[in-house]
Write a protein that holds these residues in place. Sequence first.
Motif, PDB file in Angstrom:
ATOM      1  N   GLU A 113       1.954 -17.977 -17.416  1.00 43.99           N
ATOM      2  CA  GLU A 113       0.692 -17.869 -16.692  1.00 43.99           C
ATOM      3  C   GLU A 113       0.689 -16.711 -15.696  1.00 43.99           C
ATOM      4  O   GLU A 113      -0.343 -16.111 -15.416  1.00 43.99           O
ATOM      5  N   HIS A 114       1.859 -16.400 -15.169  1.00 51.49           N
ATOM      6  CA  HIS A 114       1.921 -15.435 -14.070  1.00 51.49           C
ATOM      7  C   HIS A 114       2.547 -14.090 -14.422  1.00 51.49           C
ATOM      8  O   HIS A 114       2.549 -13.186 -13.580  1.00 51.49           O
ATOM      9  N   SER A 115       3.110 -13.984 -15.639  1.00 54.12           N
ATOM     10  CA  SER A 115       3.761 -12.708 -15.967  1.00 54.12           C
ATOM     11  C   SER A 115       3.292 -12.174 -17.309  1.00 54.12           C
ATOM     12  O   SER A 115       3.041 -12.944 -18.247  1.00 54.12           O
ATOM     13  N   THR A 116       3.222 -10.852 -17.395  1.00 55.94           N
ATOM     14  CA  THR A 116       2.853 -10.232 -18.674  1.00 55.94           C
ATOM     15  C   THR A 116       4.103  -9.869 -19.479  1.00 55.94           C
ATOM     16  O   THR A 116       4.006  -9.449 -20.625  1.00 55.94           O
TER      17      THR A 116
ATOM     18  N   VAL B  34      -3.467 -10.986  -6.631  1.00 57.27           N
ATOM     19  CA  VAL B  34      -2.464 -10.000  -6.236  1.00 57.27           C
ATOM     20  C   VAL B  34      -1.563  -9.722  -7.441  1.00 57.27           C
ATOM     21  O   VAL B  34      -1.247 -10.632  -8.203  1.00 57.27           O
ATOM     22  N   LYS B  35      -1.211  -8.434  -7.632  1.00 59.38           N
ATOM     23  CA  LYS B  35      -0.335  -8.061  -8.757  1.00 59.38           C
ATOM     24  C   LYS B  35       0.885  -7.334  -8.202  1.00 59.38           C
ATOM     25  O   LYS B  35       0.728  -6.378  -7.420  1.00 59.38           O
ATOM     26  N   ILE B  36       2.062  -7.798  -8.597  1.00 57.14           N
ATOM     27  CA  ILE B  36       3.288  -7.170  -8.079  1.00 57.14           C
ATOM     28  C   ILE B  36       4.298  -6.924  -9.203  1.00 57.14           C
ATOM     29  O   ILE B  36       4.167  -7.492 -10.298  1.00 57.14           O
ATOM     30  N   THR B  37       5.288  -6.096  -8.912  1.00 57.67           N
ATOM     31  CA  THR B  37       6.445  -5.945  -9.806  1.00 57.67           C
ATOM     32  C   THR B  37       7.703  -6.148  -8.963  1.00 57.67           C
ATOM     33  O   THR B  37       7.852  -5.524  -7.914  1.00 57.67           O
ATOM     34  N   ILE B  38       8.551  -7.036  -9.431  1.00 60.56           N
ATOM     35  CA  ILE B  38       9.834  -7.265  -8.754  1.00 60.56           C
ATOM     36  C   ILE B  38      10.910  -6.580  -9.590  1.00 60.56           C
ATOM     37  O   ILE B  38      11.036  -6.838 -10.791  1.00 60.56           O
ATOM     38  N   SER B  39      11.642  -5.690  -8.972  1.00 58.21           N
ATOM     39  CA  SER B  39      12.730  -5.002  -9.680  1.00 58.21           C
ATOM     40  C   SER B  39      14.054  -5.366  -9.022  1.00 58.21           C
ATOM     41  O   SER B  39      14.090  -5.635  -7.819  1.00 58.21           O
ATOM     42  N   ALA B  40      15.107  -5.335  -9.828  1.00 58.77           N
ATOM     43  CA  ALA B  40      16.436  -5.598  -9.264  1.00 58.77           C
ATOM     44  C   ALA B  40      17.446  -4.702  -9.960  1.00 58.77           C
ATOM     45  O   ALA B  40      17.268  -4.327 -11.126  1.00 58.77           O
TER      46      ALA B  40
ATOM     47  N   ASP C  45      21.886  -3.525 -10.069  1.00 58.18           N
ATOM     48  CA  ASP C  45      23.250  -3.638  -9.556  1.00 58.18           C
ATOM     49  C   ASP C  45      23.899  -2.267  -9.698  1.00 58.18           C
ATOM     50  O   ASP C  45      23.209  -1.289 -10.003  1.00 58.18           O
ATOM     51  N   ASP C  46      25.200  -2.188  -9.463  1.00 56.02           N
ATOM     52  CA  ASP C  46      25.854  -0.878  -9.454  1.00 56.02           C
ATOM     53  C   ASP C  46      25.809  -0.170 -10.809  1.00 56.02           C
ATOM     54  O   ASP C  46      25.973   1.042 -10.878  1.00 56.02           O
ATOM     55  N   LEU C  47      25.611  -0.924 -11.881  1.00 51.82           N
ATOM     56  CA  LEU C  47      25.642  -0.311 -13.211  1.00 51.82           C
ATOM     57  C   LEU C  47      24.317  -0.383 -13.950  1.00 51.82           C
ATOM     58  O   LEU C  47      24.162   0.237 -15.001  1.00 51.82           O
ATOM     59  N   HIS C  48      23.397  -1.170 -13.445  1.00 49.89           N
ATOM     60  CA  HIS C  48      22.118  -1.340 -14.150  1.00 49.89           C
ATOM     61  C   HIS C  48      20.966  -1.062 -13.192  1.00 49.89           C
ATOM     62  O   HIS C  48      20.540  -1.971 -12.454  1.00 49.89           O
ATOM     63  N   PRO C  49      20.471   0.170 -13.172  1.00 47.04           N
ATOM     64  CA  PRO C  49      19.388   0.481 -12.237  1.00 47.04           C
ATOM     65  C   PRO C  49      18.095  -0.271 -12.534  1.00 47.04           C
ATOM     66  O   PRO C  49      17.250  -0.432 -11.660  1.00 47.04           O
ATOM     67  N   ARG C  50      17.927  -0.727 -13.772  1.00 38.90           N
ATOM     68  CA  ARG C  50      16.721  -1.492 -14.115  1.00 38.90           C
ATOM     69  C   ARG C  50      17.098  -2.825 -14.747  1.00 38.90           C
ATOM     70  O   ARG C  50      16.721  -3.129 -15.878  1.00 38.90           O
ATOM     71  N   LEU C  51      17.811  -3.602 -14.012  1.00 43.50           N
ATOM     72  CA  LEU C  51      18.260  -4.890 -14.517  1.00 43.50           C
ATOM     73  C   LEU C  51      17.080  -5.849 -14.667  1.00 43.50           C
ATOM     74  O   LEU C  51      16.987  -6.602 -15.620  1.00 43.50           O
ATOM     75  N   VAL C  52      16.177  -5.776 -13.704  1.00 41.93           N
ATOM     76  CA  VAL C  52      14.979  -6.634 -13.728  1.00 41.93           C
ATOM     77  C   VAL C  52      13.759  -5.766 -13.431  1.00 41.93           C
ATOM     78  O   VAL C  52      13.798  -4.935 -12.518  1.00 41.93           O
ATOM     79  N   GLU C  53      12.708  -5.944 -14.210  1.00 40.24           N
ATOM     80  CA  GLU C  53      11.406  -5.306 -13.917  1.00 40.24           C
ATOM     81  C   GLU C  53      10.332  -6.293 -14.332  1.00 40.24           C
ATOM     82  O   GLU C  53       9.870  -6.290 -15.469  1.00 40.24           O
ATOM     83  N   LEU C  54      10.008  -7.147 -13.421  1.00 41.16           N
ATOM     84  CA  LEU C  54       9.171  -8.297 -13.735  1.00 41.16           C
ATOM     85  C   LEU C  54       7.780  -8.129 -13.129  1.00 41.16           C
ATOM     86  O   LEU C  54       7.625  -8.057 -11.918  1.00 41.16           O
ATOM     87  N   ASN C  55       6.774  -8.074 -14.026  1.00 39.23           N
ATOM     88  CA  ASN C  55       5.385  -7.982 -13.544  1.00 39.23           C
ATOM     89  C   ASN C  55       4.839  -9.387 -13.328  1.00 39.23           C
ATOM     90  O   ASN C  55       4.951 -10.242 -14.208  1.00 39.23           O
ATOM     91  N   LEU C  56       4.249  -9.581 -12.166  1.00 39.05           N
ATOM     92  CA  LEU C  56       3.719 -10.909 -11.843  1.00 39.05           C
ATOM     93  C   LEU C  56       2.337 -10.780 -11.216  1.00 39.05           C
ATOM     94  O   LEU C  56       2.014  -9.734 -10.629  1.00 39.05           O
ATOM     95  N   SER C  57       1.549 -11.829 -11.340  1.00 35.37           N
ATOM     96  CA  SER C  57       0.246 -11.831 -10.666  1.00 35.37           C
ATOM     97  C   SER C  57      -0.119 -13.258 -10.258  1.00 35.37           C
ATOM     98  O   SER C  57       0.423 -14.236 -10.808  1.00 35.37           O
TER      99      SER C  57
END
Lengths: 382, 368
Positions: free
Chosen positions: A360-363, A292-298, A300-312
């Motif tokens: 091992e799990h993220s690119t 399974v391959k996913i992207t977790i994004s997070a 806050d009020d000032l950072h629309p792309r604070l987290v963009e983590l690709n995982l598998s």
Amino acid sequence: MLFSIFNKNLLLIFLALLQFNPVIASDKPSLSWAGFAFLGDFDQRNTRYPYTSEIALDSKNQQSPIDETISTLVSNFNSKNFQLDTSMAKNSNNLFAGLGIAYEDIYKIKTGSRYKVSYEVGLNFMVFDFQEKKIVAIYPMKFLRNEMYDKDPTKEEHKKIFKNLYTGNEFNILKESLKRIADVKIKETIGNYLGISHIEFTKDSKKYVINSLEIDPIKTHIAQEFEGLLSVNNQVPLIPYTKGEIIGKDMAVRFSDREQMTFSLPDTDYNISILIRGFDFKVAKHHYGYTVKITISASDDLHPRLVELNLSKNIWILKRGSGNVKDELSQWIVYKEALSILLKELTQQINNIDKTWLKEHSTNKDAALQVQSLKKLISKSK
Amino acid sequence: MKLYQYLLIITFTFVSAASATTVSHKGFGVILYEPVYDLILDEIPAGTEDKAAEVGIENAWKRYVATFSSDRRNAARIIMQDLNDKKDQFIIDKRITATKVDKDNKKFTSAVRIEIDDTAVEKFILDQTLKGDEKLDNNTITWLFITRGQESIKSFDDRIVRINSNKSEGLNSESQTYTESDTNIEASAQNSQNTYTKNEAGGSTIKKSDTIIRKILSSKEIDSSMRETLVNAGYEGYMYGQIAAEPECGAKKSIEEIREEFASSVDISSETQRDITKTAKRCDMNYTAIGTLDVLPAKISKSGNTQVNVSVTAQVFITSGRFARNIASVGPVVYAAEGVTEEIARFNALRAAGKAATTTIINQLRSR
């Protein structure tokens, strides 16, 4: 005469006991216990929690088996962090607590001639301000129990399992919920709030979801699972994702004694999104591989792309244990299992970052930094 | 069960306390800073975050004020500066939700969320906007609000008339036949020549409004909520029943007669209205409010609760002069509330409607 004096003395003793009843001072916050509840639109109980509602609303008894069990558990509740009061004596801040069911699910997979059935229940421990009719904190929890059957189980057998989950001694989810929450430092005041705001499947990944299943309930289910894991593994309250539970900014809560209330939910300050990017199938000599391959994004009020983590995550399953590879439903259940493991491991990583696991799990080269950012958001939401 | 008992106890505990309503708003604050150089590193000067947060709070407050209803905004207009200066009294919680540093442009941004005691703001506005003459004890107001429910609704089916006509022209003779039933008219025409043929279709639908039979319900919920709001705003309020019962006020119609009139018609007659305002004037009432609250049929909301809507209409007259003059009006506005039972939902809706209608009236009086 003698009787009257005796009575008078008894009364005096009783008054004296009232007068000098020692009050144990405690710095621990105190929450009044409100009971077991159904979250969301109660009219949807037959689709959202059919077995639990049937057990909880059992009108044969004055108190339902669920209420009976939880009342005993609450009276014996012990936590170093907070108290659960079954009386209104000293609840100066109007804070109440309750345990609410968000959903229940049954998954069935045929392995050879047997049936593997997974029973899943989502419970939310809620802290709410009665006077302001506001939710202060919600701690989602998910419970899973697997059973093997020689033949296709009946509805009665399902009900028996659910009843055992609530009232049995072996794996009691009410007991387990209170055990988990006892370790949490409860949020007592309105603060910053975190929530799963969005979940999406890419067009490619949707192909793996069996057609007969609607995509929206699956999305809701994954989001709820993630928030449950996030909450339990990081002891953080979250604003629940479920659309059915929340109407506008309000959450309907119906207690099993039929008292129904609507509480307003705070806005989220931090939002997490899940993108299911795709699935892969691998074949080895004795195993099948499910990725399974996913992207977790997070944000806050000032950072629309604070987290963009690709995982598998890839899980290897013995061929004979993978079910029929042509059966879409059983294959989807295995892919879903891979996703569940990935989400669980990620939520554990946030609390305890392991660079080897991330490699091992993220690119992402900056995966550790991104997980650190997630951790900061969680800390701000506690 | 437990919760039910708790609710009862809480109800008793807080029965006399005004419940506070809080609202939250977000704002952003941006500060341009001059870096402080520590060896070769440029640092953000101390206090920059606090300054940005202050600006964020200011902006969040502005957003809150922008949500005021037009009535409240008009009433607060003359004291807005004072309200803004005292905003810290009403902000019960402030939190920085995020910060951002733009080193290239030397810009520090803070996102702030504030929690405001809206009930306290409302009270402040009402206290501060008391008019000069009202401060001199000329603040008496009487009200007559009638609560009506629907006893029965008689609905009528649409009366549908369809006409189908087939005409042929060109020659002298033309014959048409019509058939008519209660709800349908059909027409047909025949002609002996085939030179020209015209088809016509038409008809009409007559809709008859529902006939609603109203019943008068108790007005105690709205009376208590109006009294509470009026007293909080510094008015001396009297229910019209009290005034009408005093012989010296000279009311021609009793409160029961007026209620009956409201039950049998949409509005009261001008004669009754004049009697009410004259009675109020004779007993030194500065203002008189007359209104209706129509309780609409209950329905089940999405949350599973029973929901009741209440439609409010009201007029306020100044009754201190020779003739009563209409100076404020409310609605019709619909207020909704939910409850576990229809009775609780109706109680909640009436209280909400009473409070909102009174606040609107006061705001309109203050903004004159």
